[in-house]
Design a protein around this motif. Sequence first.
Motif, PDB file in Angstrom:
ATOM      1  N   VAL A 180       0.812  -1.222   0.000  1.00 57.14           N
ATOM      2  CA  VAL A 180       0.000   0.000   0.000  1.00 57.14           C
ATOM      3  C   VAL A 180       0.843   1.268   0.000  1.00 57.14           C
ATOM      4  O   VAL A 180       1.707   1.447   0.865  1.00 57.14           O
ATOM      5  CB  VAL A 180      -0.941   0.015   1.223  1.00 57.14           C
ATOM      6  CG1 VAL A 180      -1.718   1.327   1.278  1.00 57.14           C
ATOM      7  CG2 VAL A 180      -1.901  -1.165   1.185  1.00 57.14           C
ATOM      8  N   LEU A 181       0.592   2.113  -0.977  1.00 59.81           N
ATOM      9  CA  LEU A 181       1.200   3.444  -1.012  1.00 59.81           C
ATOM     10  C   LEU A 181       0.215   4.431  -0.402  1.00 59.81           C
ATOM     11  O   LEU A 181      -0.919   4.559  -0.871  1.00 59.81           O
ATOM     12  CB  LEU A 181       1.510   3.840  -2.461  1.00 59.81           C
ATOM     13  CG  LEU A 181       2.049   5.263  -2.673  1.00 59.81           C
ATOM     14  CD1 LEU A 181       3.317   5.511  -1.883  1.00 59.81           C
ATOM     15  CD2 LEU A 181       2.307   5.513  -4.156  1.00 59.81           C
ATOM     16  N   HIS A 182       0.648   5.109   0.654  1.00 62.32           N
ATOM     17  CA  HIS A 182      -0.238   6.036   1.360  1.00 62.32           C
ATOM     18  C   HIS A 182       0.568   7.272   1.722  1.00 62.32           C
ATOM     19  O   HIS A 182       1.174   7.346   2.783  1.00 62.32           O
ATOM     20  CB  HIS A 182      -0.790   5.337   2.619  1.00 62.32           C
ATOM     21  CG  HIS A 182      -1.858   6.110   3.317  1.00 62.32           C
ATOM     22  ND1 HIS A 182      -2.067   6.051   4.667  1.00 62.32           N
ATOM     23  CD2 HIS A 182      -2.787   6.977   2.841  1.00 62.32           C
ATOM     24  CE1 HIS A 182      -3.075   6.842   5.001  1.00 62.32           C
ATOM     25  NE2 HIS A 182      -3.525   7.414   3.909  1.00 62.32           N
ATOM     26  N   PRO A 183       0.604   8.249   0.804  1.00 61.44           N
ATOM     27  CA  PRO A 183       1.469   9.404   0.980  1.00 61.44           C
ATOM     28  C   PRO A 183       0.709  10.655   1.445  1.00 61.44           C
ATOM     29  O   PRO A 183      -0.517  10.682   1.469  1.00 61.44           O
ATOM     30  CB  PRO A 183       1.995   9.628  -0.428  1.00 61.44           C
ATOM     31  CG  PRO A 183       0.843   9.220  -1.305  1.00 61.44           C
ATOM     32  CD  PRO A 183       0.020   8.200  -0.545  1.00 61.44           C
ATOM     33  N   MET A 184       1.461  11.652   1.815  1.00 67.23           N
ATOM     34  CA  MET A 184       0.857  12.934   2.216  1.00 67.23           C
ATOM     35  C   MET A 184       1.805  14.077   1.836  1.00 67.23           C
ATOM     36  O   MET A 184       3.009  13.869   1.737  1.00 67.23           O
ATOM     37  CB  MET A 184       0.595  12.904   3.724  1.00 67.23           C
ATOM     38  CG  MET A 184      -0.104  14.096   4.335  1.00 67.23           C
ATOM     39  SD  MET A 184      -1.508  14.808   3.437  1.00 67.23           S
ATOM     40  CE  MET A 184      -2.781  13.587   3.639  1.00 67.23           C
ATOM     41  N   GLY A 185       1.224  15.229   1.589  1.00 63.52           N
ATOM     42  CA  GLY A 185       2.038  16.383   1.207  1.00 63.52           C
ATOM     43  C   GLY A 185       1.266  17.679   1.391  1.00 63.52           C
ATOM     44  O   GLY A 185       0.253  17.700   2.085  1.00 63.52           O
ATOM     45  N   TRP A 186       1.738  18.716   0.745  1.00 63.90           N
ATOM     46  CA  TRP A 186       1.210  20.055   1.018  1.00 63.90           C
ATOM     47  C   TRP A 186       0.965  20.842  -0.252  1.00 63.90           C
ATOM     48  O   TRP A 186       1.863  20.987  -1.080  1.00 63.90           O
ATOM     49  CB  TRP A 186       2.192  20.806   1.925  1.00 63.90           C
ATOM     50  CG  TRP A 186       2.583  19.972   3.079  1.00 63.90           C
ATOM     51  CD1 TRP A 186       3.715  19.197   3.198  1.00 63.90           C
ATOM     52  CD2 TRP A 186       1.805  19.750   4.269  1.00 63.90           C
ATOM     53  NE1 TRP A 186       3.682  18.525   4.390  1.00 63.90           N
ATOM     54  CE2 TRP A 186       2.540  18.835   5.069  1.00 63.90           C
ATOM     55  CE3 TRP A 186       0.584  20.229   4.732  1.00 63.90           C
ATOM     56  CZ2 TRP A 186       2.063  18.403   6.308  1.00 63.90           C
ATOM     57  CZ3 TRP A 186       0.120  19.795   5.960  1.00 63.90           C
ATOM     58  CH2 TRP A 186       0.852  18.891   6.734  1.00 63.90           C
ATOM     59  N   ASP A 187      -0.221  21.344  -0.377  1.00 65.46           N
ATOM     60  CA  ASP A 187      -0.607  22.205  -1.495  1.00 65.46           C
ATOM     61  C   ASP A 187      -0.181  23.614  -1.090  1.00 65.46           C
ATOM     62  O   ASP A 187      -1.000  24.418  -0.661  1.00 65.46           O
ATOM     63  CB  ASP A 187      -2.128  22.101  -1.662  1.00 65.46           C
ATOM     64  CG  ASP A 187      -2.601  22.727  -2.951  1.00 65.46           C
ATOM     65  OD1 ASP A 187      -1.754  23.084  -3.784  1.00 65.46           O
ATOM     66  OD2 ASP A 187      -3.823  22.870  -3.100  1.00 65.46           O
ATOM     67  N   ALA A 188       1.110  23.905  -1.215  1.00 65.75           N
ATOM     68  CA  ALA A 188       1.717  24.944  -0.394  1.00 65.75           C
ATOM     69  C   ALA A 188       1.773  26.340  -1.012  1.00 65.75           C
ATOM     70  O   ALA A 188       2.114  27.305  -0.329  1.00 65.75           O
ATOM     71  CB  ALA A 188       3.115  24.506   0.009  1.00 65.75           C
ATOM     72  N   PHE A 189       1.487  26.459  -2.300  1.00 65.58           N
ATOM     73  CA  PHE A 189       1.393  27.794  -2.887  1.00 65.58           C
ATOM     74  C   PHE A 189      -0.034  28.293  -2.725  1.00 65.58           C
ATOM     75  O   PHE A 189      -0.976  27.490  -2.656  1.00 65.58           O
ATOM     76  CB  PHE A 189       1.724  27.745  -4.382  1.00 65.58           C
ATOM     77  CG  PHE A 189       3.180  27.933  -4.701  1.00 65.58           C
ATOM     78  CD1 PHE A 189       3.918  28.942  -4.081  1.00 65.58           C
ATOM     79  CD2 PHE A 189       3.804  27.134  -5.643  1.00 65.58           C
ATOM     80  CE1 PHE A 189       5.262  29.130  -4.398  1.00 65.58           C
ATOM     81  CE2 PHE A 189       5.152  27.321  -5.966  1.00 65.58           C
ATOM     82  CZ  PHE A 189       5.885  28.316  -5.340  1.00 65.58           C
ATOM     83  N   GLY A 190      -0.208  29.604  -2.709  1.00 65.71           N
ATOM     84  CA  GLY A 190      -1.573  30.111  -2.652  1.00 65.71           C
ATOM     85  C   GLY A 190      -1.676  31.402  -1.872  1.00 65.71           C
ATOM     86  O   GLY A 190      -0.729  31.830  -1.203  1.00 65.71           O
ATOM     87  N   MET A 191      -2.825  31.988  -1.971  1.00 58.19           N
ATOM     88  CA  MET A 191      -3.002  33.341  -1.468  1.00 58.19           C
ATOM     89  C   MET A 191      -2.974  33.542   0.032  1.00 58.19           C
ATOM     90  O   MET A 191      -2.495  34.575   0.469  1.00 58.19           O
ATOM     91  CB  MET A 191      -4.299  33.899  -2.025  1.00 58.19           C
ATOM     92  CG  MET A 191      -4.223  34.038  -3.511  1.00 58.19           C
ATOM     93  SD  MET A 191      -5.492  35.089  -4.086  1.00 58.19           S
ATOM     94  CE  MET A 191      -6.854  34.385  -3.238  1.00 58.19           C
ATOM     95  N   PRO A 192      -3.491  32.622   0.838  1.00 58.20           N
ATOM     96  CA  PRO A 192      -3.487  32.905   2.274  1.00 58.20           C
ATOM     97  C   PRO A 192      -2.099  33.262   2.803  1.00 58.20           C
ATOM     98  O   PRO A 192      -1.968  34.132   3.665  1.00 58.20           O
ATOM     99  CB  PRO A 192      -4.022  31.616   2.890  1.00 58.20           C
ATOM    100  CG  PRO A 192      -4.898  31.050   1.837  1.00 58.20           C
ATOM    101  CD  PRO A 192      -4.208  31.375   0.546  1.00 58.20           C
ATOM    102  N   ALA A 193      -1.078  32.601   2.260  1.00 59.29           N
ATOM    103  CA  ALA A 193       0.289  32.899   2.708  1.00 59.29           C
ATOM    104  C   ALA A 193       0.618  34.348   2.418  1.00 59.29           C
ATOM    105  O   ALA A 193       1.225  35.057   3.225  1.00 59.29           O
ATOM    106  CB  ALA A 193       1.269  31.981   1.999  1.00 59.29           C
TER     107      ALA A 193
END
Length: 864
Positions: A111-124
């Motif tokens: 099983v491949l079960h990964p996680m990451g971050w949609d890190a570009f965007g306006m709130p920053a």
Amino acid sequence: MNCKLKSPVQVGGSGAGSTGRPAGGCDNEASIIEEEQQMSSDYNPSVLETKWQKQWEDEKLFKVDIDQSKQKYYLLEMFPYPSGRIHMGHVRNYTIGDVVARYKKMTGLNVLHPMGWDAFGMPAENAAIAGGVHPKKWTYENIEYMKIQLKRMGFSYDWDREVTTCDVDYYRWEQLFFIQMYEKGLVYRDRCFLNWCDSCKTVLANEQVEDGQCWRCGSQVLLKEYDQWFFKITRYSQRLLDNIEKLKNGWPERVLIMQKNWIGRSTGSLIRFAIDGTDKDIEVFTTRPDTLYGATFMSLAPEHPLAKTLPEGTGQELAVKAFVEKTLKEDKFTRTSETYEKEGVFTGRYCINPLTGYRMPIYIANFVLYDYGTGAVMAVPSHDQRDFEFARKYGLHIIVVIQPEGETLSGETMEEAFEGEGLLVNSGDHTGMKNTDAMKAITEHLQKIGRGEFFVNFRLRDWGISRQRYWGAPIPVVHCGKCGTVPVNKEDLPIILPEDVKLTGTGESPIAQVDSFVNATCPVCKGPAKRETDTMDTFVESSWYFIRYCSIKPENKPFDRKDVDYWMPVDQYIGGIEHAILHLMYARFYTMILHDLGYVGIDEPFEHLLTQGMVIKDGAKMSKSKGNVVDPEVMIARYGADATRLFTLFAAPPEKDMDWSDQGIEGTYRFLSRLWRLVQEITDLEGASQDEKVPASMEDIQRKTHQTIRKVTEDIDRRFRFNTAIAAMMELVNELYKAKDRARDESEVGVIKKALEYLLIMLSPFVPHISDELWEVMGGSGMLLLHPWPEYDAKWAEDVHVTIAVQVNGKLRATIDVPKDALQPEVEAKAFSDGNVKRFMEEASIRKIIYVPNKIINIIAVSH
RNA sequence: GCGAGAGUGGCGGAAUUGGCAGACGCGCUGGACUUAGGAUCCAGUGGGUAACACCGUGGGGGUUCGAGUCCCUUCUCUCGCACCA
């Protein structure tokens, strides 16, 4: 006992006002002593959860690699935007995913079960404008914090595969894809009217406009004219539509319907009308070429380029200009709503109906959409309600060309357009034809005279990806005075987003102020050039992150082909329904692009899709303004990650909205405490776990156990119904509690212990910490994630006795116990011997008996 | 307007193929233990009745021995699309 021991997350005021028994709560001296005494027997999630989380990490339990000997299973949850802290929506989404990931692993899949971050965007960026923190710092700090939160939930991610989209090492490949798409003609630049959000200071794609408002901040969207970069998603319209067939078994129907509608394929004809007195044509798309003989005027969208040039020299210049300006200032949603007053202005020009030669006045009309078709509509007032209203308002000619059966309409007297079927009249050679046949005949005729052809039109527009924002991936292009707009050389990638910028929020792209970034060399002529300062829509990053996960920290390439070939496609994708169109359509498109560029072998990324419902509280979506937000961190501190996980799964089936209930989570906490005590009490009893020799007194327990295994397995695997799986396990716990009190000898205890072991294995995907802990308490070795999923024994899962409902004339009068598969005579005899049945059969004689084995016996009687 | 989905106890929900409606949990009631109980355990809990009868899955109609489930009709709610030529 553990006043000093805190869970890794800090929670303000978690103890106060707590209704349950807060784990580790220390109100006074007495309770400390009490807790110390009960230490060995009390369920204390914060201690054991951190213990197991550490152990899992130390043993790299969640690490996964290609293993050709095993079948792979790629489970993906939509990655979060690192806003600062996780919310209940994340908890629900990721808990569902974690159950499936852990379950699949236990059934033997890789099983491949990964996680990451949609890190570009306006709130920053907004945070930077408001608080003076650099978006990069803000984002990475948020990621760090949220990662701790996710780990504290016990999710089984292989963090070695973490993807952070604002890393240069991620977005540089997107820049490469951009250039390769450019080379294939899949990227272009165009000046056009775009949706502008004045509050976010950015351009929005059509998909990002909801009810005329910005999808993110809700403010009114305006139209502005801009030079924009586009991805040519329209080249893939038909493929995106055709492939929906492949997704039928794995995606929710409503998502597919939404995508279908969004693509909006319709078949008809393209017709060219000559503009009177010029050598130019106006092209229109119509689905009703059969009504062409009745076309008496032409309507253009206000944005249409001809709106500027047509009126020249007619005396209508000022009137048209005023109308166009007025219309474009109105918000598009209001302007194009069905009920809005239809208005227009005459351009002073005419075009020629190719069939009748009729001089059709050309109008600019507020209801014509520039985005759809060609932005021009041939108006047939007799057979189109909009055109009818418009014609009546401006006194335009109405000619009936289709007569319904048994009626004679006339343009002068009709009160509304006739949009149904009928026979053609006033239609030259085509008069007398059925209008449905005339569609083909008229288009073929137009083809012959060079005035039109068959055409398939799509509603889908190209994807505008330029954003006038800082915190995004730079578009790898320069503007050269000599060579025009040219992509940078691939060798010069990545184009790194400069960090030293001033963020003002004025709407200018902040990197336009950074001279060292803007001033560049033209890759063609080597002369001075200016860099493009717009950045890419963040939906570009989320269109391929799932492919990136396949490779662990690939060097000098976006990913390894052999990894992608092994892992892709995603077997199960889980996320919110709000991405039904935007993200899921873009990701499908981008995967096709990567397929066509030779990067991947598949052209659909997600085999199965589960759209989970929202988490609501008190009947409303959680929001700060309503003050009904439940912070997962508080719940973890109070009840533990396991109870929090369990409640989000138990409260509703995954695809439905779930109502958060503070009392509800107490129930699941209570269940876990009950389980805890059950295991403690049973381990104190003599007897080794066994189910080879099941004493008659424990056969019901053994049966219930195997029925539970069957039920839980089916609920997870076939139905994705975790709430009923949990209910079944709760039932088993209730049964085991009763069985415990009647167990007298070691073989009886052994059966209960064995049942408890099965139960812990099955519970482990749902509540992994307490399961591993209790497994250890019971003397089990290793961690349950590595334990194979149990299989039920068919011999035990089947009932020996069944309860049959006895009906008289369809009404329940008794229930009787009979052996399974009992024959009708036996069941009848037993049914008729029942007192209540006898009572209802007095004064009546049997007419018919319906017997459904193992279910019901219905005696049909007539009274005399 | 079009399309999709939903409507079941006081609440969240269950009923998988037309076969005992309300599993499981919350809440509530009573009891036990107890200085105490907001812990735990036991019993009860759709309405109705002394007990039966009877009534109950938004409303009305139908098919069927039998309908929460199928058909027709109607109401309400949620979501998506919405002057798409």
